[in-house]
Design an enzyme around this catalytic site. Structure first.
Site, PDB file in Angstrom:
ATOM      1  N   LYS A 139     -14.602  -0.187  14.784  1.00 32.10           N
ATOM      2  CA  LYS A 139     -13.280  -0.648  15.020  1.00 32.10           C
ATOM      3  C   LYS A 139     -12.712  -0.737  16.385  1.00 32.10           C
ATOM      4  O   LYS A 139     -12.285  -1.633  17.091  1.00 32.10           O
ATOM      5  CB  LYS A 139     -12.135  -0.185  14.330  1.00 32.10           C
ATOM      6  CG  LYS A 139     -10.902  -0.647  14.151  1.00 32.10           C
ATOM      7  CD  LYS A 139     -10.215  -0.003  13.281  1.00 32.10           C
ATOM      8  CE  LYS A 139      -8.764  -0.455  12.871  1.00 32.10           C
ATOM      9  NZ  LYS A 139      -7.870   0.154  11.756  1.00 32.10           N
ATOM     10  N   ASN A 189       0.648  -1.153  -0.113  1.00 29.52           N
ATOM     11  CA  ASN A 189      -0.072  -0.105   0.071  1.00 29.52           C
ATOM     12  C   ASN A 189       0.863   1.296   0.156  1.00 29.52           C
ATOM     13  O   ASN A 189       2.066   1.242  -0.050  1.00 29.52           O
ATOM     14  CB  ASN A 189      -0.939   0.015   1.160  1.00 29.52           C
ATOM     15  CG  ASN A 189      -0.181  -0.114   2.529  1.00 29.52           C
ATOM     16  OD1 ASN A 189       0.664   0.790   2.923  1.00 29.52           O
ATOM     17  ND2 ASN A 189      -0.432  -1.202   3.230  1.00 29.52           N
ATOM     18  N   ASP A 236      -4.420  -6.448   4.545  1.00 27.65           N
ATOM     19  CA  ASP A 236      -5.286  -7.353   4.702  1.00 27.65           C
ATOM     20  C   ASP A 236      -5.478  -8.755   4.432  1.00 27.65           C
ATOM     21  O   ASP A 236      -5.870  -9.614   4.799  1.00 27.65           O
ATOM     22  CB  ASP A 236      -6.770  -6.909   4.845  1.00 27.65           C
ATOM     23  CG  ASP A 236      -7.124  -5.470   5.429  1.00 27.65           C
ATOM     24  OD1 ASP A 236      -6.564  -5.508   6.811  1.00 27.65           O
ATOM     25  OD2 ASP A 236      -7.717  -4.574   5.158  1.00 27.65           O
ATOM     26  N   PHE A 257      -5.251   2.835  14.499  1.00 25.46           N
ATOM     27  CA  PHE A 257      -5.472   3.877  13.482  1.00 25.46           C
ATOM     28  C   PHE A 257      -6.496   3.054  12.508  1.00 25.46           C
ATOM     29  O   PHE A 257      -6.427   2.020  12.211  1.00 25.46           O
ATOM     30  CB  PHE A 257      -4.232   4.421  12.867  1.00 25.46           C
ATOM     31  CG  PHE A 257      -3.465   5.380  13.725  1.00 25.46           C
ATOM     32  CD1 PHE A 257      -3.119   6.361  13.095  1.00 25.46           C
ATOM     33  CD2 PHE A 257      -3.030   5.222  15.058  1.00 25.46           C
ATOM     34  CE1 PHE A 257      -2.357   7.493  13.511  1.00 25.46           C
ATOM     35  CE2 PHE A 257      -2.479   6.215  15.596  1.00 25.46           C
ATOM     36  CZ  PHE A 257      -2.083   7.434  14.719  1.00 25.46           C
ATOM     37  N   LYS A 316     -12.417  -4.508  18.089  1.00 29.20           N
ATOM     38  CA  LYS A 316     -10.946  -4.719  18.388  1.00 29.20           C
ATOM     39  C   LYS A 316     -10.774  -4.787  19.715  1.00 29.20           C
ATOM     40  O   LYS A 316      -9.772  -4.847  20.185  1.00 29.20           O
ATOM     41  CB  LYS A 316      -9.998  -3.901  17.495  1.00 29.20           C
ATOM     42  CG  LYS A 316     -10.224  -3.918  15.747  1.00 29.20           C
ATOM     43  CD  LYS A 316     -10.044  -5.148  15.319  1.00 29.20           C
ATOM     44  CE  LYS A 316     -10.158  -5.200  13.865  1.00 29.20           C
ATOM     45  NZ  LYS A 316      -9.697  -4.509  13.106  1.00 29.20           N
ATOM     46  N   LYS A 335       9.765 -15.926 -11.091  1.00 26.82           N
ATOM     47  CA  LYS A 335       8.938 -14.708 -11.630  1.00 26.82           C
ATOM     48  C   LYS A 335       7.744 -15.297 -12.396  1.00 26.82           C
ATOM     49  O   LYS A 335       7.725 -16.268 -13.183  1.00 26.82           O
ATOM     50  CB  LYS A 335       9.795 -13.924 -12.450  1.00 26.82           C
ATOM     51  CG  LYS A 335       9.032 -12.794 -12.924  1.00 26.82           C
ATOM     52  CD  LYS A 335       9.990 -12.041 -13.928  1.00 26.82           C
ATOM     53  CE  LYS A 335       9.267 -10.882 -14.374  1.00 26.82           C
ATOM     54  NZ  LYS A 335      10.357 -10.021 -15.297  1.00 26.82           N
TER      55      LYS A 335
END
Length: 407
Positions: A339, A212, A281, A325, A343, A291
């Site tokens: 969340k 990301n 995730d 976060f 959590k 490859k």
């Protein structure tokens, strides 16, 4: 800067003449200054010059014990608020990095517990030598702070990096250091803080991965500020291109699995856990050993869920204060609150990454803090370092509230 005390360590380079001006500038700004010189430094400038400016005795000889009740080199490094080495030669840098104590300055500095700043000065090729660079990196890991030398004409005739920073600028940096210390009281002193930062990389094959846009800036800022507040900080970092913060233990990982294992490993000994990392995730079910070649217009990659680090820490937490976060693109409050409770964490810092000044890779952020108490604290755009301080202050408030409830 009245009453702040500086021990100025002067080692043997041509830039010693600048240290006389530095001692003068520091004294003019209200600092109390004591000077320690190496034998080689006295070949360039006499101790009398520093004595006249600082109005204090100058120290040179390890065995010159004037007070039988004190050991001079221990007493000297216990005295100051800050120790400044200027100029710092390659020789003293090498000694400090390798634990060598063979004169007054090196012996004293190895016994020092006060903050130390180093202003190098040497020939450009000496400065660039791998051994010198390695020694400086070692000292940075030990918590020493460096004042980078300037580029320009050197006494040896070369032009390059190695000129001692100007006395006026060194004085400004020293003043800023003390202002920073005054701004941040050490309310996290003695606390063990665990922080995750950056992205993870989930391999597809030997040359490709899923990841990301996280750069790790938020987590690294939190680690830097937490350390400045007195915390014992462990930073678990995914692959980033950021300088390592001083006084922070860094654990480098790559995959979500590695970050999970490291987080669990350090969690039990943690007081505060702040999970800023953008953990993948999902990861590929199969990682190719060679490859992957192009063959059709479409390629299907089967993915599986990674372990949820925040959820696992929320299950395990006992005395720990856990912060998560939430980087969202819509329904920020709804998703952050979900969340928070799912959590089992104590605080969620949420931001909309589509908002200008709040996305990945920026030096600023715009967040809202959500607490289990129901408090919702929206914060305006600010630098990530400023935001780090605000987040840590909110954590302090919550911890103080818990302490009062237990009284």
């Amino acid at each position: 800067m009245e009453r702040k005390k500086i021990l100025l360590c002067v080692t043997g380079g041509i830039a010693v003449y600048k240290s006389v001006a530095l001692a003068s500038k520091l004294t003019q700004n209200g600092f109390q200054v004591k000077v320690m010189m190496s034998e080689n430094a006295t070949k360039f400038v006499t101790p009398l010059s520093f004595q006249a400016i600082s109005r204090n005795e100058v120290y040179i000889d390890t065995f010159d014990e004037k007070d039988p009740a004190k050991i001079a080199h221990i007493d000297l490094v216990d005295w100051p608020d800050l120790i400044l080495i200027a100029p710092a030669t390659a020789n003293i840098i090498g000694k400090l990095a390798n634990g060598i104590a063979d004169d007054l300055i090196s012996t004293s500095l190895l016994a020092a517990t006060k903050p130390i700043m180093i202003a190098p000065s040497m020939n450009v090729h000496m400065y660039e030598h791998p051994a010198v660079q390695k020694n400086m990196e070692t000292l940075k890991r030990y918590g020493y702070r460096f004042i980078e030398p300037n580029e320009g004409y050197l006494a040896c005739g070369y032009i390059g990096k190695g000129r001692l920073e100007e006395p006026e600028r060194i004085t400004e940096i020293v003043i800023d250091v003390f202002k920073e210390q005054d701004r941040y009281d050490h309310f996290l002193f003695g606390k063990k803080v665990l922080i995750t930062a950056g992205p993870t990389r989930e391999k597809l094959d030997p040359v490709r991965y899923i990841s990301n846009f996280s750069t790790g800036k938020m987590g690294y800022s939190l680690a830097k500020v937490a350390a400045s507040l007195g915390a014992d900080v462990t930073l678990i970092s995914g692959p980033v291109s950021l300088p390592e913060p001083d006084d922070v233990q860094i654990v480098k990982v790559e995959s979500a699995e590695e970050m999970f294992d490291a987080s669990v490993q350090y969690f039990d000994r943690t007081d505060i856990a702040i999970m800023t990392a953008a953990v993948a995730d999902y990861r590929p079910v199969n990682v190719a050993s060679k490859k992957l070649k192009k063959h059709d217009d479409l390629m299907t990659i089967q993915l599986e869920k990674t372990k949820d680090i925040l959820y696992e820490l929320g299950k395990r937490k006992k005395h720990q204060f856990v912060v998560g976060f939430a980087a969202e693109t819509d329904q920020l409050e709804e998703n952050a609150k979900k969340k928070l409770y799912k959590k089992n964490v104590d605080m969620i810092v949420g931001n909309n990454v589509l908002e200008a000044g709040a996305g990945f890779g920026t030096d600023t952020n715009i967040v809202t803090i959500f607490k289990r108490s129901g408090d919702r604290i929206p914060l305006p755009k600010m630098t990530k370092e400023e935001l780090s301080y605000r987040i840590l202050k909110e954590i302090e408030k919550e911890l103080k509230g818990e302490e009062n409830e237990n009284c």
